[in-house]
Design a protein around this motif. Structure first.
Motif, PDB file in Angstrom:
ATOM      1  N   GLY A 135      13.198  -6.968   5.187  1.00  0.00           N
ATOM      2  CA  GLY A 135      13.386  -6.247   6.441  1.00  0.00           C
ATOM      3  C   GLY A 135      13.909  -7.225   7.487  1.00  0.00           C
ATOM      4  N   TYR A 144      16.890  -2.837   6.431  1.00  0.00           N
ATOM      5  CA  TYR A 144      16.243  -3.442   5.286  1.00  0.00           C
ATOM      6  C   TYR A 144      17.061  -3.154   4.041  1.00  0.00           C
ATOM      7  N   ASP A 181       7.611  -1.074   9.360  1.00  0.00           N
ATOM      8  CA  ASP A 181       8.273  -0.347  10.448  1.00  0.00           C
ATOM      9  C   ASP A 181       7.713  -0.686  11.819  1.00  0.00           C
ATOM     10  N   HIS A 182       6.412  -0.907  11.919  1.00  0.00           N
ATOM     11  CA  HIS A 182       5.798  -1.194  13.219  1.00  0.00           C
ATOM     12  C   HIS A 182       6.266  -2.534  13.793  1.00  0.00           C
ATOM     13  N   ASP A 237      15.402  -3.574  12.157  1.00  0.00           N
ATOM     14  CA  ASP A 237      16.604  -2.790  12.398  1.00  0.00           C
ATOM     15  C   ASP A 237      17.321  -2.444  11.103  1.00  0.00           C
ATOM     16  N   LYS A 289       8.231   0.566   4.504  1.00  0.00           N
ATOM     17  CA  LYS A 289       7.716   1.438   5.564  1.00  0.00           C
ATOM     18  C   LYS A 289       6.527   0.804   6.290  1.00  0.00           C
TER      19      LYS A 289
END
Length: 68
Positions: A46, A33, A26-27, A31, A23
């Protein structure tokens, strides 16, 4: 941007920690993981999809085949 993350703990790795690590990426715009956990080792990767590639998914493989 793609990234890898993981934990090694002889007393047992924490799969929830690996999910939190995912998480945190995420930034970066991943697309997809995947994660893997077995005893003292837990890791994940990821992946940012490249538009020009038809085969965008890159699974993690083990001796018995691809991980889901």
């Amino acid at each position: 941007m793609c990234g890898i993350y993981g934990q090694y703990n002889p007393r047992g790795a924490d799969p929830a920690l690996i999910e939190r690590m995912a998480k945190c990426l995420d930034h970066r715009g991943p697309d997809g993981y995947g994660t893997y956990h077995s005893g003292p080792l837990a890791f994940g990767a990821g992946r940012l999809a490249i538009i020009d590639l038809n085969a965008g998914v890159q699974p993690i493989f083990t001796k018995i085949g691809a991980l889901p």
